[in-house]
Write a protein that holds these residues in place. Structure first.
Motif, PDB file in Angstrom:
ATOM      1  N   HIS A 118       6.221  85.779 -57.508  1.00 60.71           N
ATOM      2  CA  HIS A 118       6.565  86.287 -58.817  1.00 60.71           C
ATOM      3  C   HIS A 118       6.255  87.777 -58.933  1.00 60.71           C
ATOM      4  CE1 HIS A 118       7.444  84.263 -62.777  1.00 60.71           C
ATOM      5  NE2 HIS A 118       7.427  85.524 -63.085  1.00 60.71           N
ATOM      6  N   HIS A 126      -0.917  80.324 -63.355  1.00 68.52           N
ATOM      7  CA  HIS A 126      -0.431  80.898 -62.101  1.00 68.52           C
ATOM      8  C   HIS A 126      -1.420  80.606 -60.976  1.00 68.52           C
ATOM      9  CE1 HIS A 126       1.185  83.456 -65.354  1.00 68.52           C
ATOM     10  NE2 HIS A 126       2.271  83.455 -64.619  1.00 68.52           N
ATOM     11  N   GLN A 166       4.029  80.981 -59.505  1.00 62.45           N
ATOM     12  CA  GLN A 166       4.003  80.110 -60.674  1.00 62.45           C
ATOM     13  C   GLN A 166       4.401  78.682 -60.334  1.00 62.45           C
ATOM     14  OE1 GLN A 166       6.242  81.788 -63.878  1.00 62.45           O
ATOM     15  NE2 GLN A 166       4.817  81.005 -65.386  1.00 62.45           N
ATOM     16  N   THR A 167       5.128  78.519 -59.242  1.00 60.00           N
ATOM     17  CA  THR A 167       5.542  77.178 -58.862  1.00 60.00           C
ATOM     18  C   THR A 167       4.958  76.878 -57.490  1.00 60.00           C
ATOM     19  OG1 THR A 167       7.537  78.176 -57.979  1.00 60.00           O
ATOM     20  CG2 THR A 167       7.698  77.112 -60.137  1.00 60.00           C
ATOM     21  N   GLU A 168       5.172  75.657 -57.056  1.00 56.22           N
ATOM     22  CA  GLU A 168       4.666  75.257 -55.741  1.00 56.22           C
ATOM     23  C   GLU A 168       5.398  76.038 -54.650  1.00 56.22           C
ATOM     24  OE1 GLU A 168       2.659  74.234 -53.329  1.00 56.22           O
ATOM     25  OE2 GLU A 168       2.340  72.250 -54.186  1.00 56.22           O
ATOM     26  N   ASP A 207      17.099  79.775 -64.027  1.00 56.48           N
ATOM     27  CA  ASP A 207      15.795  79.997 -64.651  1.00 56.48           C
ATOM     28  C   ASP A 207      15.974  80.521 -66.080  1.00 56.48           C
ATOM     29  OD1 ASP A 207      13.042  79.971 -64.546  1.00 56.48           O
ATOM     30  OD2 ASP A 207      12.946  82.114 -64.064  1.00 56.48           O
ATOM     31  N   GLU A 260      14.442  75.433 -55.325  1.00 56.05           N
ATOM     32  CA  GLU A 260      13.751  75.945 -56.505  1.00 56.05           C
ATOM     33  C   GLU A 260      14.304  75.300 -57.774  1.00 56.05           C
ATOM     34  OE1 GLU A 260      11.898  80.071 -57.254  1.00 56.05           O
ATOM     35  OE2 GLU A 260      13.825  80.128 -58.266  1.00 56.05           O
ATOM     36  N   GLU A 305      13.094  71.801 -58.271  1.00 58.71           N
ATOM     37  CA  GLU A 305      11.704  71.649 -58.691  1.00 58.71           C
ATOM     38  C   GLU A 305      11.588  71.481 -60.202  1.00 58.71           C
ATOM     39  OE1 GLU A 305       7.512  73.837 -58.070  1.00 58.71           O
ATOM     40  OE2 GLU A 305       9.119  74.460 -56.718  1.00 58.71           O
ATOM     41  N   SER A 306      12.491  72.124 -60.934  1.00 58.94           N
ATOM     42  CA  SER A 306      12.449  71.947 -62.390  1.00 58.94           C
ATOM     43  C   SER A 306      13.341  70.792 -62.820  1.00 58.94           C
ATOM     44  CB  SER A 306      12.859  73.242 -63.083  1.00 58.94           C
ATOM     45  OG  SER A 306      14.117  73.656 -62.621  1.00 58.94           O
ATOM     46  N   THR A 359       1.651  73.074 -48.550  1.00 60.78           N
ATOM     47  CA  THR A 359       1.844  73.476 -49.936  1.00 60.78           C
ATOM     48  C   THR A 359       0.495  73.673 -50.608  1.00 60.78           C
ATOM     49  OG1 THR A 359       1.760  71.264 -50.821  1.00 60.78           O
ATOM     50  CG2 THR A 359       3.887  72.023 -50.003  1.00 60.78           C
ATOM     51  N   VAL A 408       0.227  70.560 -61.221  1.00 60.38           N
ATOM     52  CA  VAL A 408       1.415  71.359 -61.496  1.00 60.38           C
ATOM     53  C   VAL A 408       1.554  71.547 -62.996  1.00 60.38           C
ATOM     54  CG1 VAL A 408       3.919  71.348 -61.453  1.00 60.38           C
ATOM     55  CG2 VAL A 408       2.637  70.832 -59.396  1.00 60.38           C
ATOM     56  N   GLU A 409       1.836  72.753 -63.361  1.00 58.38           N
ATOM     57  CA  GLU A 409       1.957  73.150 -64.759  1.00 58.38           C
ATOM     58  C   GLU A 409       2.785  72.149 -65.559  1.00 58.38           C
ATOM     59  OE1 GLU A 409       2.283  77.039 -67.065  1.00 58.38           O
ATOM     60  OE2 GLU A 409       0.703  75.630 -66.634  1.00 58.38           O
TER      61      GLU A 409
END
Lengths: 344, 935
Positions: free
Chosen positions: A3, A54, A71-73, B150, B186, B189-190, B569, B582-583
């Protein structure tokens, strides 16, 4: 993906920030500063720090913390490898990587970082390619640019970007064609009080400096390739030929690069007469008036042996295909102490 | 001449000057001005006021100037959306430029400007760029889709960009493929539920080809994507492994680790008898070792992953102990990780070396590291029995150093060694006692007090020693207070004559002068126990303790398997599944290892658990996920720690158990519910596991011979619908086999012959295991009873409802609902730990709650009733007068269902909560419960 990047000096000032997605407030670094405070030494700051929203991944090089925000894996090694690449690139561009140098070249740094990632995805990380896109500053170029009004940004598509040899651009020209290879071996060892070896291993690399015109295709063979069983290659090396013939076949990048690195836990030292075991002795003297250390110190040893690869590795020959000229070839061997520690 | 000149300012006001320069007629001056603006921006100065002036410089042939303006735009467009729109025209124009570099740059920059108005204009150029003839533009456009997603996910879907992106996976250029994979990953993932990266053998082949040709970063994306693929058989798994192995020799450590992940995962499908399996194992060690010679940050991540790998497949690195030896100038985070792995790899073969190293480390300067090294010696003693003696003597040597924190750590671990090897090393107690005065940490004090109490009969002046602690009782931490209380009670029970006064004193300190409820409660319990029945008191307090086992911090196997899927990871660095951190926890997809091949089954157990207890032995492992236990049972257990848990946690545990059993019954000496071990809080080491296991095992031993509940036969096919053939039937399950009991009645006037039955496809694959056998012709008015064995290996098709079964007898069709409980298999009893972990792991939205009315059963009766239908009670407890039964069952197709049944005595309704990864079965499970409980 990656990021943002913050560059922080050891006194805790953020002296550069770059965001590849939305802007992340620099207050996120507060978590880093906390960790920095807890760690007694800069080297001990943990490389992965979680914050509420983060993750901060950092490397410490040249007295600078390179702190990436994700912010992500994202695979942490991917981020750390990238940060190392940033450091290498700066070093390649400016000769040294230090806070004053980065500050002096802040616009170039910014332009380079912008080319290295797009939306956090690596874009151009090979130094060869980057230099085609953003020309490194030289005194001469600055003068020329000022006079002619030209820029230090290339306006041609970097040729290597999409070819099957992304590490090499086309149209390379030299008047003197030369290829040098340095076989450098470092010995990591721990020797205990009584002088016996606890661990010993060799970390070897072959660094190359290849300045050859056109698209040369090289093969490098060894006298004793069997020694190498744990190797990591530069992407240019054709793995299949290594697997089948134990020959390094590759189209080299232009300039300096690390052709391969290898690792050996045990190696053949030849015959040693048991009556006369070779040994090396040294004395350590403290500065006059200095008090004796409380703990038994561990002594770090440094030494160099020129023209010898301690593992016995020897290059047999280097051949060039694909180009007509006769290059100048050179090979050098060196052994030195890596983390060579003697306990007392 | 360096860029630092851009920072020089004049008094007049920087912004004002820059503005003038930006509007200069001279190109060179303009460019210099933009550079100054960028320079200010990089150090965080606000130069947004110059927006219009900078944008004015955008339309230029000078690529550098253009790039600089773009840099500025990306930073400030968000704060000046109306102004940013001014740039759109130039962007759109640039997207058509003959130079691919400009086209790519334009689409790339546009995607970075997070302003809705600009985003709208982006769609058309992006569509063109995704199909551009130049691969450089296509690969840039692929990433741009991820950016756009995004900003506005809906827009991306509506515009069909996702499909275009999927098409790019088959692009001819490997770099485009890699970027498409990265962008899709990516986006996925969402969107965890979307099957964006639906891989099939063809696309896998494309990826494997691209893998050889793309950049190192592209290789990481592709490998991570490959890891999510589930090969259809071991042959495919092997062929993928063969093509991935060369990546192990890559210079980029992230490529190496991603390759390791793919191999570790797919290896699971390979038979261990295969030569290739052995080859692969051998190939994995060198790259892992090489990672350890990299920079410390890389080493750290590698070590965290190696920690998982050695737990899953210890054979890979079993000969590589030495590379984990600590160098004195390794950063502390590397040292601690290396130490952990050294213990995991410690075995009889290398223990001497390991111990010598650990002893060396214990003399270093770094306090944290030294402590961990001392603990490690203790863990070695417990892990490798043959080394115990050597470990103890090493620890004694360390105690002789008199370094305060070393002594304290050593005492804490020696206590564990006593627990593990009773009556073997108590001779060292005298040495320990010499150091009594130097102990200032609660854990060490508590450990020492435990030792004194436990071996009071062998220590002449045990009473004096304990008395000396008693003086400052109120200044001690709770941990020490509780320990002291118990130790003195133990002492009293062992030497009643001399110590009456002491025990009085401690009891009154604990019960009257303390505000701590745990301490008071324990004090009261002891007091009453001692005053009512000293014999019972002795049985409780001096009960034999279960042994503690070797590994206290092994990762629980299901979690380990999941983490193996996440090698490389963040999850692998934290040793937690992504769902745990994870958020927002937005729908993380659980990954699991592919199922093992059958041929490897036999060899599996010794290899995966080389250090584990032999089968059949009650595992006394301190539960690593103690927090889960606590969560579920509402008990306050300590955090999972790598050493022994804090004394307080076990203490609270003991107290709760005691109360659960009821004070009265305890004192009355009858119906002793709480297991004695759990009541002895002094068992610092492992009472949690053992206590719970006792609690949990209450229901084991209930016979399971009586088969499942059988519903009375019902008419499935009335005679009038089938030319006089009436069929009624029911389903039974007996000792693992399911059958359909049919009663055929001929209500017609003719003889019926040649019966056959066929099942349509159904949700659980129920099918006849044998043909329908009606031996004689069926005469009019005759009835036959037939039992048709069923299997669950038929073809599966999801039915609505799930337990719908359509049959086809001769030419008559009938459909019937089969009760789900015939599918409950006999081995549906889940291990307690698994149960707790699984319960926590299944997301809450999968939980379904039901009321079962008019079911006046008590817990016991319900439990045994359910058990005969293969619903097993895993645990039972009583909370505020309600009985809670924790139950598990497994369906023939391997779906686990976890249940919590709450029964309130006197209330005919009970509440059933079900958790299952396939929530659609819940309704039917509930019906099965209802049927079983009411009949």
């Amino acid at each position: 993906m990656i990021h943002s990047l913050f560059l922080i000096n050891s006194s805790g000032d953020i002296f550069l920030e770059k965001h590849w997605k939305s802007v992340v407030s620099r207050s996120v670094c507060d978590y880093f500063f906390e960790a920095q405070e807890r760690a007694t030494e800069a080297e001990n700051v943990p490389p992965v720090i979680p914050t509420p929203h983060h993750y901060l991944l950092s490397v410490y090089r040249h007295k600078i913390f390179f702190v990436a925000v994700i912010q992500t894996e994202v695979p942490p090694l991917f981020v750390i490898e990238f940060l190392h690449r940033v450091v290498d690139t700066f070093q390649d561009y400016f000769g040294v990587c230090s806070e004053p140098v980065i500050k002096d070249n802040v616009v170039v740094v910014y332009e380079v970082l912008e080319e290295m990632l797009d939306n956090g995805f690596p874009l151009a990380t090979e130094s060869n390619i980057l230099k085609e896109l953003i020309k490194p500053p030289t005194i001469l170029r600055t003068v020329v640019n000022t006079i002619t009004g030209s820029t230090n940004v290339g306006d041609q598509l970097p040729t290597g970007q999409l070819s099957v040899v992304p590490w090499r651009r086309t149209g390379v020209k030299y008047t003197n064609n030369e290829a040098y290879f340095d076989v450098i071996e470092e010995i990591d060892a721990i020797i205990d009080k009584s002088g016996s070896t606890i661990t010993a291993e060799i970390q070897g690399v072959i660094d190359a400096c290849v300045k050859l015109t056109g698209m040369p295709d090289l093969t490098l063979s060894f006298m004793n390739p069997r020694l190498l069983d744990d190797v990591s290659f530069h992407p240019c090396v054709r793995f299949k030929r290594w697997e089948s013939e134990r020959i390094l076949s590759f189209i080299p990048p232009d300039g300096n690069f690390r052709l391969l690195s290898y690792h050996m836990l045990s190696w053949d030292v030849g015959k040693i007469n048991p009556q006369k075991l070779p040994s090396l002795k040294g004395t350590m003297s403290l500065q006059a008036g200095a008090s004796k250390p409380d703990e038994n110190p561990t002594i770090n040893l440094q030494f160099k042996i020129q023209q010898l690869a301690i593992s016995g590795l020897k290059v047999n020959r280097l051949d060039m295909y694909g180009e007509k000229y006769k290059p100048f070839k050179g090979i050098k061997y060196m052994t030195k102490a890596g983390k060579f520690q003697v306990r007392t | 001449m360096t860029d630092s000149k851009y920072f020089t300012t004049t008094k007049k006001g920087e912004i004002f000057e820059l503005k003038a320069e930006l509007n200069s007629d001279k190109k060179e001056k303009k460019k210099e001005a933009v550079k100054k603006v960028i320079a200010s921006m990089t150090v965080g100065k606000d130069v947004s006021a110059l927006f219009p002036d900078v944008v004015n410089c955008m339309q230029t042939d000078n690529l550098e100037l253009k790039k600089l303006v773009y840099l500025y735009l990306m930073n400030y467009a968000k704060s000046q959306p109306d102004m940013a729109i001014m740039a759109v025209n130039t962007f759109v124009k640039d997207c058509e430029d003959p130079n691919p570099l400009i086209r790519a740059l334009a689409v790339r920059t546009m995607g970075c400007i997070r302003v809705d108005k600009i985003t709208e204009y982006l769609c058309e150029p992006l569509r063109k760029c995704l199909k551009d003839e130049d691969p450089y533009v296509r690969k840039t456009a692929a990433v741009c889709v991820a950016k756009l997603h995004d900003i506005n996910a809906q827009l991306v879907e509506d515009q069909g960009f996702l499909d275009t992106l999927k098409d790019l996976i088959s692009d001819s250029n490997p770099m485009v493929v890699a970027n498409a994979v990265a962008a899709l990953s990516e986006i996925a993932e969402s969107h965890p539920s979307s099957n964006l990266l639906d891989l099939n053998p063809q696309s896998i082949n494309k990826l494997l080809t691209a893998l050889n040709e793309c950049t190192e970063w592209g290789q990481i994306f592709i490998l991570d994507c490959l890891a999510n693929y589930m090969p259809k058989d071991d042959r495919e798994a092997q062929s993928i492994c063969e093509r991935v192995t060369p990546r192990l020799s890559h210079a980029n450590s992230a490529v190496v680790l991603s390759a390791v992940k793919v191999l570790m995962k797919f290896m699971e499908m390979l038979s261990k008898d295969l030569d290739y399996y052995g080859t692969l194992l051998k190939k994995l060690a060198p790259p892992l070792v090489t990672l350890l010679s990299a920079e410390p940050e890389l080493q750290y991540v590698a070590l965290r992953n190696i920690n998982l790998i050695v737990q899953k497949r210890p054979e890979i690195l079993k000969h590589e102990m030495k590379v984990f030896f600590v160098k004195y100038n390794d950063p502390i985070y590397v040292k601690l990780e290396k130490l952990d792995i050294m213990i995991r790899l410690a075995s009889q073969a290398n223990i001497a070396q390991v111990l010598a190293e650990l002893k060396e480390y214990a003399t270093e300067v770094d306090v944290d590291f030294v402590r961990k090294a001392v603990r490690a010696i203790g863990r070695c003693a417990i892990k490798v029995e043959q080394s115990a003696e050597r470990c103890v003597s090493t620890l004694l040597d360390l105690i002789q150093t008199k370094v305060n924190y070393v002594v304290q750590e050593a005492i804490v671990v020696i206590k564990d060694i006593f627990r593990k090897y009773p009556n073997k090393y108590e001779s060292v107690i005298a040495t320990l006692c010499e150091n009594l005065d130097s102990l200032d940490e609660p854990e060490a004090r508590a450990a020492m007090i435990w030792i004194v109490g436990e071996y009071a009969e062998r220590i002449d002046n045990a009473d004096e020693l304990l008395e000396s602690f008693l003086e400052g009782f109120h200044d001690e931490s709770t941990q020490v207070q509780l320990q002291l209380l118990t130790a003195i009670v133990k002492l009293f029970l062992k030497k009643p004559t001399e110590t009456q006064e002491l025990v009085q004193q401690v009891l009154s300190l604990a019960t009257q002068d303390s505000d701590n409820p745990d301490l008071r409660d324990r004090g009261y319990i002891y007091w009453r126990l001692l005053s009512t029945d000293p014999v019972a008191a002795k049985e409780v307090v001096l009960a034999e303790k279960p042994l503690i086992s070797e590994e206290t911090d092994l990762i629980e196997p299901t979690l380990l398997d999941e983490l193996i899927c996440y090698i490389g990871t963040l999850a692998s660095v934290y040793h937690k599944p992504p769902s745990a951190f994870v958020e927002g926890g937005r729908g993380v997809v659980h990954k699991s290892l592919p199922p093992r091949t059958a041929s490897s089954e036999s060899a599996e157990s010794p290899e995966t658990a080389p250090t584990g207890a032999p089968p059949g032995e009650q595992p006394d492992v301190i539960p690593a996920q103690g927090d889960l236990l606590g969560d579920l049972l509402n008990l306050d257990l300590g955090p999972p720690v790598s050493g022994p848990p804090l004394a307080t946690s076990s203490v609270q545990m003991g107290a709760v158990d005691l109360l659960g059993g009821g004070l009265d019954s305890l004192i009355g000496g009858t119906n002793f519910v709480a297991p004695p071990t759990a009541a002895v809080p002094a068992n610092l080491g492992a009472p949690i596991g053992s206590g719970l296991s006792d609690l949990f095992d209450l229901t084991s031993g209930v016979g399971t011979l009586s088969g499942s509940y059988v519903a009375p036969k019902a008419v499935w096919l009335p005679a009038m619908k089938a030319k006089g053939l009436e069929i009624s039937g029911t389903f039974t399950r007996q000792v693992g086999s399911i059958s359909m009991d049919l009663q055929l009645t001929n209500k017609a006037l003719q003889v019926m012959t040649d019966f056959a039955i066929q099942f349509n496809r159904n949700s659980f694959g129920l099918a006849p295991a044998a043909p329908l056998q009606v031996h004689a012709p069926l005469s009019p008015n005759q009835t036959v009873e037939i039992s048709l064995p069923l299997s669950t290996v038929g073809s599966v098709m999801k039915m609505e409802p799930l337990n719908n079964l359509q049959n086809n007898i001769d030419v008559f069709y009938f459909s019937t609902l089969y009760p789900l409980h015939i599918l409950f298999v006999e081995d549906g009893k889940m291990d307690r730990q698994m149960f707790l972990a699984t319960w926590k792991d299944i997301p809450n939205e999968n939980e379904a709650q039901f009321q079962i009315r008019d079911c006046p059963l008590n817990a016991e009766a319900a439990s045994s009733k359910l058990q005969s239908s293969n619903i097993f009670t895993v645990a039972k407890r009583n909370v505020e007068g309600q009985d809670m039964l924790y139950q598990s069952l497994k369906l023939t197709n391997g779906i686990w269902v976890l249940a919590e049944l709450r029964i309130q005595p006197g209330n005919p309704s009970c509440t059933l909560s079900l958790k299952c990864r396939a929530p659609e079965v819940s309704q039917h499970v509930y019906q099965a419960y209802e049927t079983i409980l009411k009949n």
